[in-house]
Design a protein around this motif. Structure first.
Motif, PDB file in Angstrom:
ATOM      1  N   UNK A   1       4.684  13.785  -6.689  1.00  0.00           N
ATOM      2  CA  UNK A   1       3.460  14.558  -6.538  1.00  0.00           C
ATOM      3  C   UNK A   1       3.021  14.469  -5.087  1.00  0.00           C
ATOM      4  N   UNK A   2       2.453  15.569  -4.595  1.00  0.00           N
ATOM      5  CA  UNK A   2       1.971  15.631  -3.214  1.00  0.00           C
ATOM      6  C   UNK A   2       0.445  15.586  -3.211  1.00  0.00           C
TER       7      UNK A   2
ATOM      8  N   UNK B   1      -3.574   5.832  -6.708  1.00  0.00           N
ATOM      9  CA  UNK B   1      -4.059   5.831  -8.087  1.00  0.00           C
ATOM     10  C   UNK B   1      -3.050   6.509  -9.014  1.00  0.00           C
ATOM     11  N   UNK B   2      -2.488   7.631  -8.599  1.00  0.00           N
ATOM     12  CA  UNK B   2      -1.487   8.337  -9.416  1.00  0.00           C
ATOM     13  C   UNK B   2      -0.235   7.481  -9.577  1.00  0.00           C
ATOM     14  N   UNK B   3       0.188   6.838  -8.472  1.00  0.00           N
ATOM     15  CA  UNK B   3       1.356   5.951  -8.533  1.00  0.00           C
ATOM     16  C   UNK B   3       1.131   4.829  -9.543  1.00  0.00           C
ATOM     17  N   UNK B   4      -0.038   4.215  -9.526  1.00  0.00           N
ATOM     18  CA  UNK B   4      -0.345   3.123 -10.463  1.00  0.00           C
ATOM     19  C   UNK B   4      -0.300   3.610 -11.906  1.00  0.00           C
ATOM     20  N   UNK B   5      -0.816   4.809 -12.140  1.00  0.00           N
ATOM     21  CA  UNK B   5      -0.820   5.381 -13.492  1.00  0.00           C
ATOM     22  C   UNK B   5       0.606   5.644 -13.975  1.00  0.00           C
ATOM     23  N   UNK B   6       1.434   6.237 -13.122  1.00  0.00           N
ATOM     24  CA  UNK B   6       2.809   6.546 -13.507  1.00  0.00           C
ATOM     25  C   UNK B   6       3.610   5.250 -13.727  1.00  0.00           C
ATOM     26  N   UNK B   7       3.411   4.265 -12.869  1.00  0.00           N
ATOM     27  CA  UNK B   7       4.122   2.989 -13.040  1.00  0.00           C
ATOM     28  C   UNK B   7       3.692   2.284 -14.326  1.00  0.00           C
TER      29      UNK B   7
ATOM     30  N   UNK C   1       3.283  11.864  -0.168  1.00  0.00           N
ATOM     31  CA  UNK C   1       4.124  12.185  -1.319  1.00  0.00           C
ATOM     32  C   UNK C   1       4.476  10.884  -2.047  1.00  0.00           C
ATOM     33  N   UNK C   2       4.271  10.905  -3.361  1.00  0.00           N
ATOM     34  CA  UNK C   2       4.687   9.787  -4.205  1.00  0.00           C
ATOM     35  C   UNK C   2       5.958  10.238  -4.915  1.00  0.00           C
ATOM     36  N   UNK C   3       7.015   9.430  -4.825  1.00  0.00           N
ATOM     37  CA  UNK C   3       8.304   9.787  -5.421  1.00  0.00           C
ATOM     38  C   UNK C   3       8.899   8.554  -6.085  1.00  0.00           C
ATOM     39  N   UNK C   4       9.188   8.658  -7.388  1.00  0.00           N
ATOM     40  CA  UNK C   4       9.848   7.570  -8.079  1.00  0.00           C
ATOM     41  C   UNK C   4      10.746   8.098  -9.176  1.00  0.00           C
ATOM     42  N   UNK C   5      11.746   7.303  -9.530  1.00  0.00           N
ATOM     43  CA  UNK C   5      12.657   7.650 -10.618  1.00  0.00           C
ATOM     44  C   UNK C   5      12.530   6.593 -11.697  1.00  0.00           C
ATOM     45  N   UNK C   6      12.407   7.049 -12.924  1.00  0.00           N
ATOM     46  CA  UNK C   6      12.349   6.166 -14.075  1.00  0.00           C
ATOM     47  C   UNK C   6      13.079   6.830 -15.231  1.00  0.00           C
TER      48      UNK C   6
ATOM     49  N   UNK D   1       0.793  -1.239   0.000  1.00  0.00           N
ATOM     50  CA  UNK D   1       0.000   0.000   0.000  1.00  0.00           C
ATOM     51  C   UNK D   1       0.823   1.284   0.000  1.00  0.00           C
ATOM     52  N   UNK D   2       1.971   1.277   0.685  1.00  0.00           N
ATOM     53  CA  UNK D   2       2.765   2.500   0.776  1.00  0.00           C
ATOM     54  C   UNK D   2       4.056   2.430  -0.054  1.00  0.00           C
ATOM     55  N   UNK D   3       4.109   1.531  -1.043  1.00  0.00           N
ATOM     56  CA  UNK D   3       5.275   1.447  -1.920  1.00  0.00           C
ATOM     57  C   UNK D   3       5.434   2.770  -2.656  1.00  0.00           C
ATOM     58  N   UNK D   4       6.584   3.426  -2.511  1.00  0.00           N
ATOM     59  CA  UNK D   4       6.923   4.722  -3.114  1.00  0.00           C
ATOM     60  C   UNK D   4       6.107   5.886  -2.554  1.00  0.00           C
ATOM     61  N   UNK D   5       5.397   5.673  -1.467  1.00  0.00           N
ATOM     62  CA  UNK D   5       4.557   6.715  -0.865  1.00  0.00           C
ATOM     63  C   UNK D   5       5.045   6.974   0.555  1.00  0.00           C
ATOM     64  N   UNK D   6       5.174   8.260   0.904  1.00  0.00           N
ATOM     65  CA  UNK D   6       5.616   8.640   2.249  1.00  0.00           C
ATOM     66  C   UNK D   6       4.637   9.639   2.847  1.00  0.00           C
TER      67      UNK D   6
END
Length: 155
Positions: free
Chosen positions: A33-34, A52-58, A21-26, A5-10
């Motif tokens: 994004x906050x 939802x935003x994290x899933x879209x970006x991934x 905050x969702x933070x990832x590097x690709x 649930x909190x993968x890449x989310x802080x």
């Protein structure tokens, strides 16, 4: 694949305002994004929006596979092929300085033990030695694609 649930989310806070905050590097770019709790109607809806935003970006930017990572061309690569390099050694032989060159292929990171295959320029010629080293590297890379229980032991 189910993500934690909190993968890449802080959970963070700024100026007394909590947010996720969702933070990832690709592909060398940082995406973040906050999701402020007060703008999304609370902590749970903000977390749902962040997920939802994290899933879209991934989905738009999937991670590199291990094979893609080991094939990535680095800035300091002068041979044009990852894991293949020209090695030159010098030694005194019969009172003269002798130069010995080989094209060498090295196993990618993740394969242990580290192995190399060398092809002498003197024996094969420069172009053929390079082609043989590239073929050896490709064989090494294929070991990454094999399931661990199907790999052949090194001889």
């Amino acid at each position: 694949m189910q993500l934690a649930p909190l993968f890449l989310i802080a959970a963070l806070e700024r100026d007394g305002k909590p947010f996720w905050r969702v933070l990832l590097k690709r592909q060398g770019k940082t995406r973040q994004k906050r999701f402020y709790h007060h703008l999304h109607g609370g902590e749970a809806p903000a977390l749902a929006a962040a997920q939802q935003w994290r899933a879209q970006v991934l989905a738009e930017h999937p991670p590199y596979s291990k094979l893609d990572q080991v094939r990535k061309h680095r800035r300091n690569n002068s041979s044009g092929r990852t894991g293949v390099y020209l090695q030159t050694s010098k030694r005194v032989r019969n009172g003269r300085l002798a130069k010995h060159q080989v094209w060498q292929a090295r196993t990618p990171e993740g394969i242990t033990p580290i192995r190399t295959r060398s092809f002498a320029v003197r024996k094969y010629g420069d172009e053929q030695a390079f082609r043989l080293a590239v073929a050896a590297r490709e064989n090494f890379e294929q070991e990454l694609a094999l399931p661990r229980d199907l790999e052949q032991p090194a001889v």
